[in-house]
Design a protein around this motif. Structure first.
Motif, PDB file in Angstrom:
ATOM      1  N   CYS A   1      15.954 -37.092   4.809  1.00  0.00           N
ATOM      2  CA  CYS A   1      16.717 -37.174   6.057  1.00  0.00           C
ATOM      3  C   CYS A   1      18.208 -36.951   5.840  1.00  0.00           C
ATOM      4  N   VAL A   2      18.750 -37.455   4.750  1.00  0.00           N
ATOM      5  CA  VAL A   2      20.175 -37.284   4.463  1.00  0.00           C
ATOM      6  C   VAL A   2      20.470 -35.818   4.124  1.00  0.00           C
ATOM      7  N   GLY A   3      19.605 -35.202   3.332  1.00  0.00           N
ATOM      8  CA  GLY A   3      19.767 -33.792   2.993  1.00  0.00           C
ATOM      9  C   GLY A   3      19.666 -32.902   4.222  1.00  0.00           C
ATOM     10  N   LEU A   4      18.752 -33.231   5.140  1.00  0.00           N
ATOM     11  CA  LEU A   4      18.616 -32.478   6.382  1.00  0.00           C
ATOM     12  C   LEU A   4      19.910 -32.532   7.183  1.00  0.00           C
ATOM     13  N   VAL A   5      20.453 -33.736   7.360  1.00  0.00           N
ATOM     14  CA  VAL A   5      21.698 -33.886   8.113  1.00  0.00           C
ATOM     15  C   VAL A   5      22.823 -33.119   7.427  1.00  0.00           C
ATOM     16  N   ALA A   6      22.921 -33.219   6.106  1.00  0.00           N
ATOM     17  CA  ALA A   6      23.976 -32.514   5.375  1.00  0.00           C
ATOM     18  C   ALA A   6      23.866 -31.009   5.568  1.00  0.00           C
ATOM     19  N   CYS A   7      22.658 -30.477   5.470  1.00  0.00           N
ATOM     20  CA  CYS A   7      22.463 -29.031   5.626  1.00  0.00           C
ATOM     21  C   CYS A   7      22.733 -28.573   7.053  1.00  0.00           C
ATOM     22  N   ALA A   8      22.318 -29.360   8.037  1.00  0.00           N
ATOM     23  CA  ALA A   8      22.573 -28.997   9.436  1.00  0.00           C
ATOM     24  C   ALA A   8      24.073 -29.029   9.728  1.00  0.00           C
ATOM     25  N   LEU A   9      24.773 -30.022   9.214  1.00  0.00           N
ATOM     26  CA  LEU A   9      26.225 -30.081   9.400  1.00  0.00           C
ATOM     27  C   LEU A   9      26.903 -28.929   8.660  1.00  0.00           C
ATOM     28  N   ALA A  10      26.379 -28.569   7.485  1.00  0.00           N
ATOM     29  CA  ALA A  10      26.938 -27.449   6.730  1.00  0.00           C
ATOM     30  C   ALA A  10      26.815 -26.147   7.521  1.00  0.00           C
ATOM     31  N   ALA A  11      25.757 -26.018   8.311  1.00  0.00           N
ATOM     32  CA  ALA A  11      25.588 -24.830   9.141  1.00  0.00           C
ATOM     33  C   ALA A  11      26.712 -24.706  10.169  1.00  0.00           C
ATOM     34  N   ALA A  12      27.380 -25.818  10.458  1.00  0.00           N
ATOM     35  CA  ALA A  12      28.510 -25.831  11.390  1.00  0.00           C
ATOM     36  C   ALA A  12      29.845 -25.864  10.655  1.00  0.00           C
ATOM     37  N   GLY A  13      29.814 -25.744   9.325  1.00  0.00           N
ATOM     38  CA  GLY A  13      31.053 -25.687   8.556  1.00  0.00           C
ATOM     39  C   GLY A  13      31.433 -26.940   7.793  1.00  0.00           C
ATOM     40  N   TYR A  14      30.623 -27.990   7.865  1.00  0.00           N
ATOM     41  CA  TYR A  14      30.936 -29.239   7.158  1.00  0.00           C
ATOM     42  C   TYR A  14      30.935 -29.017   5.650  1.00  0.00           C
ATOM     43  N   ARG A  15      31.923 -29.598   4.965  1.00  0.00           N
ATOM     44  CA  ARG A  15      32.016 -29.463   3.522  1.00  0.00           C
ATOM     45  C   ARG A  15      32.383 -30.777   2.843  1.00  0.00           C
ATOM     46  N   GLY A  16      32.037 -31.886   3.462  1.00  0.00           N
ATOM     47  CA  GLY A  16      32.467 -33.186   2.957  1.00  0.00           C
ATOM     48  C   GLY A  16      31.445 -33.902   2.111  1.00  0.00           C
ATOM     49  N   ALA A  17      31.666 -35.184   1.946  1.00  0.00           N
ATOM     50  CA  ALA A  17      30.845 -36.042   1.088  1.00  0.00           C
ATOM     51  C   ALA A  17      29.490 -36.334   1.721  1.00  0.00           C
ATOM     52  N   VAL A  18      28.465 -36.460   0.854  1.00  0.00           N
ATOM     53  CA  VAL A  18      27.102 -36.790   1.266  1.00  0.00           C
ATOM     54  C   VAL A  18      26.588 -37.861   0.315  1.00  0.00           C
ATOM     55  N   PRO A  19      26.028 -38.969   0.829  1.00  0.00           N
ATOM     56  CA  PRO A  19      25.532 -40.014  -0.073  1.00  0.00           C
ATOM     57  C   PRO A  19      24.392 -39.503  -0.946  1.00  0.00           C
ATOM     58  N   GLY A  20      24.318 -40.057  -2.142  1.00  0.00           N
ATOM     59  CA  GLY A  20      23.284 -39.596  -3.054  1.00  0.00           C
ATOM     60  C   GLY A  20      22.580 -40.687  -3.820  1.00  0.00           C
ATOM     61  N   ASN A  21      22.995 -41.915  -3.701  1.00  0.00           N
ATOM     62  CA  ASN A  21      22.409 -42.991  -4.504  1.00  0.00           C
ATOM     63  C   ASN A  21      21.740 -44.006  -3.574  1.00  0.00           C
ATOM     64  N   TYR A  22      20.473 -43.757  -3.239  1.00  0.00           N
ATOM     65  CA  TYR A  22      19.749 -44.637  -2.320  1.00  0.00           C
ATOM     66  C   TYR A  22      18.258 -44.449  -2.540  1.00  0.00           C
ATOM     67  N   GLY A  23      17.472 -45.376  -2.008  1.00  0.00           N
ATOM     68  CA  GLY A  23      16.019 -45.291  -2.100  1.00  0.00           C
ATOM     69  C   GLY A  23      15.405 -45.094  -0.734  1.00  0.00           C
TER      70      GLY A  23
END
Length: 160
Positions: free
Chosen positions: A60-82
């Motif tokens: 879910c986090v990767g999906l949101v990051a990729c969808a935001l990237a499609a709009a130009g987002y280039r910021g931080a994305v969390p990576g340490n979670y279960g």
């Protein structure tokens, strides 16, 4: 389409960038429309916990990051979670540090934090008529019509 996250960032974060030629750079689309188009383009991608590459799988986090990237987002994305054991304060902190702001009115392109179970939080993207999210049970990104199936904790928007 290939959206990548660039690693080598501080602790719990990686940074997102669009790979060339992903087709979402057109200025005619509003930011929310580009987020929706990016999310819908990922429907069918396999589920993969902490996945950040559409070719290999997304959570879910990767999906949101990729969808935001499609709009130009280039910021931080969390990576340490279960998958379970989350904390809404921690998720809210991640969303805020990524430059999203909390809003009261839900609109297409918004990121929705829901409580999918006891101490289990999930993020989805609002699209016209429903949501796009990475469904762990179905093992893929899906578009779900209607309202959220889980209690909404908060709604977040990138930009103004």
């Amino acid at each position: 389409m290939r959206l990548l996250l660039v690693s080598g960032a501080p602790r719990d974060f990686v940074f997102v960038r669009r790979s060339p030629g992903n087709g979402f750079g057109g200025g005619w689309m509003k930011r929310a429309e580009r987020i929706v188009a990016g999310a819908r383009a990922l429907v069918g991608v396999p589920f993969r916990l902490q996945g950040r590459d559409a070719d290999r799988g997304l959570d879910c986090v990767g999906l949101v990051a990729c969808a935001l990237a499609a709009a130009g987002y280039r910021g931080a994305v969390p990576g340490n979670y279960g998958l379970r054991g989350g904390d809404p304060v921690r998720f809210s902190g991640w969303l805020r540090s990524a430059g999203l702001r909390r809003v009261r009115i839900l609109k297409a392109g918004d990121v929705v934090l829901v409580r999918a179970g006891v101490a289990q939080f999930h993020v989805m993207l609002r699209v016209p008529g429903g949501f796009v999210h990475a469904h762990a049970g179905l093992r893929r990104v899906v578009e779900m019509p209607g309202e959220a199936l889980w209690p909404v904790v908060s709604v977040w928007r990138w930009g103004r």
